[in-house]
Design a protein around this motif. Structure first.
Motif, PDB file in Angstrom:
ATOM      1  N   LYS A   1    -164.351  -9.870 -45.277  1.00 23.88           N
ATOM      2  CA  LYS A   1    -165.264  -9.830 -44.128  1.00 23.88           C
ATOM      3  C   LYS A   1    -164.856 -10.804 -43.009  1.00 23.88           C
ATOM      4  N   TYR A   2    -164.396 -11.995 -43.376  1.00 26.97           N
ATOM      5  CA  TYR A   2    -164.144 -13.036 -42.385  1.00 26.97           C
ATOM      6  C   TYR A   2    -162.662 -13.363 -42.206  1.00 26.97           C
TER       7      TYR A   2
ATOM      8  N   ALA B   1    -159.202 -19.149 -42.144  1.00 30.15           N
ATOM      9  CA  ALA B   1    -158.161 -20.167 -41.967  1.00 30.15           C
ATOM     10  C   ALA B   1    -158.676 -21.393 -41.203  1.00 30.15           C
ATOM     11  N   GLN B   2    -159.736 -21.239 -40.416  1.00 34.87           N
ATOM     12  CA  GLN B   2    -160.280 -22.367 -39.663  1.00 34.87           C
ATOM     13  C   GLN B   2    -161.338 -23.148 -40.453  1.00 34.87           C
ATOM     14  N   MET B   3    -161.668 -22.683 -41.648  1.00 32.59           N
ATOM     15  CA  MET B   3    -162.700 -23.338 -42.468  1.00 32.59           C
ATOM     16  C   MET B   3    -162.072 -24.371 -43.392  1.00 32.59           C
TER      17      MET B   3
ATOM     18  N   TYR C   1    -155.021 -27.442 -44.716  1.00 31.43           N
ATOM     19  CA  TYR C   1    -153.792 -27.015 -45.402  1.00 31.43           C
ATOM     20  C   TYR C   1    -153.399 -25.620 -44.915  1.00 31.43           C
ATOM     21  N   PRO C   2    -152.857 -25.522 -43.709  1.00 30.17           N
ATOM     22  CA  PRO C   2    -152.580 -24.217 -43.116  1.00 30.17           C
ATOM     23  C   PRO C   2    -151.523 -23.404 -43.873  1.00 30.17           C
ATOM     24  N   ASN C   3    -150.749 -24.022 -44.715  1.00 29.83           N
ATOM     25  CA  ASN C   3    -149.718 -23.276 -45.449  1.00 29.83           C
ATOM     26  C   ASN C   3    -150.268 -22.558 -46.682  1.00 29.83           C
ATOM     27  N   LEU C   4    -151.520 -22.826 -47.059  1.00 29.02           N
ATOM     28  CA  LEU C   4    -152.064 -22.211 -48.267  1.00 29.02           C
ATOM     29  C   LEU C   4    -152.226 -20.699 -48.156  1.00 29.02           C
ATOM     30  N   LEU C   5    -152.708 -20.214 -47.033  1.00 31.18           N
ATOM     31  CA  LEU C   5    -152.894 -18.764 -46.896  1.00 31.18           C
ATOM     32  C   LEU C   5    -151.572 -17.999 -46.921  1.00 31.18           C
TER      33      LEU C   5
END
Length: 176
Positions: free
Chosen positions: A83-84, A89-91, A97-101
């Motif tokens: 849904k989101y 990624a901004q939560m 940790y932007p590399n996690l996704l």
């Protein structure tokens, strides 16, 4: 946190009728994205599994409650990701940790549906794999089949580990 889980285990020992609902809630929190970071409940689930062997508590309601709680936590994490998508990624904690996704996406791309099973048995991946599966639109029914199947296996392993530890401890104490 250890004191809280010890108190919870003692509560279940004294009020066995609450074992299944408590296990359902713990497994749900353990499998829910973001919340699992705050409520690492697997130790309490193993301890409650030990109570099964040490008392006349039936294993089946506890096992089913654990599996249903875990599956619902993963289902909600999947739905939230679906849904989101871009906003996740901004939560927190993903924003730190932007590399996690991208790593999660690569993991799911590499392993496909088995990633749900693998993630279920890995603490850091347990709640994030369903979230990523939702974000990157893993087919819903494939996800749910892996979700519910792995939830039953996971709950069985945790509860039976506690059960086995209780039996082994009882056996060891008899040797003394």
């Amino acid at each position: 946190m250890a004191d809280a889980f010890h108190g919870l285990t003692e509560f279940v020992r004294e009020h066995q009728a609450w074992a299944a609902p408590i296990v359902l809630i713990l497994a749900f929190c353990e499998s829910l994205a973001f919340i699992s970071l705050l409520v690492p409940a697997w130790g309490a689930l193993v301890a409650i599994g030990a109570l099964v062997a040490a008392s006349d508590l039936s294993i089946w309601p506890v096992l089913i409650a654990g599996a249903v709680g875990a599956a619902l936590g993963d289902w909600l994490s999947y739905w939230f990701g679906f849904k989101y998508k871009d906003r996740v990624a901004q939560m927190w904690p993903l924003s730190k940790y932007p590399n996690l996704l991208p790593r999660g996406e690569a993991f799911i791309q590499k392993w496909g549906v088995p990633s749900i099973f693998i993630g279920r048995f890995s603490g850091p991946l347990r709640a994030s794999v369903p979230l990523v599966a939702g974000i990157f639109e893993m087919p819903y029914w494939r996800f749910q089949l892996a979700n519910f199947t792995s939830a039953f296996v996971w709950a069985g392993v945790l509860i039976m580990c506690g059960d086995a530890l209780s039996v082994a401890t009882e056996w060891a104490l008899k040797l003394k």
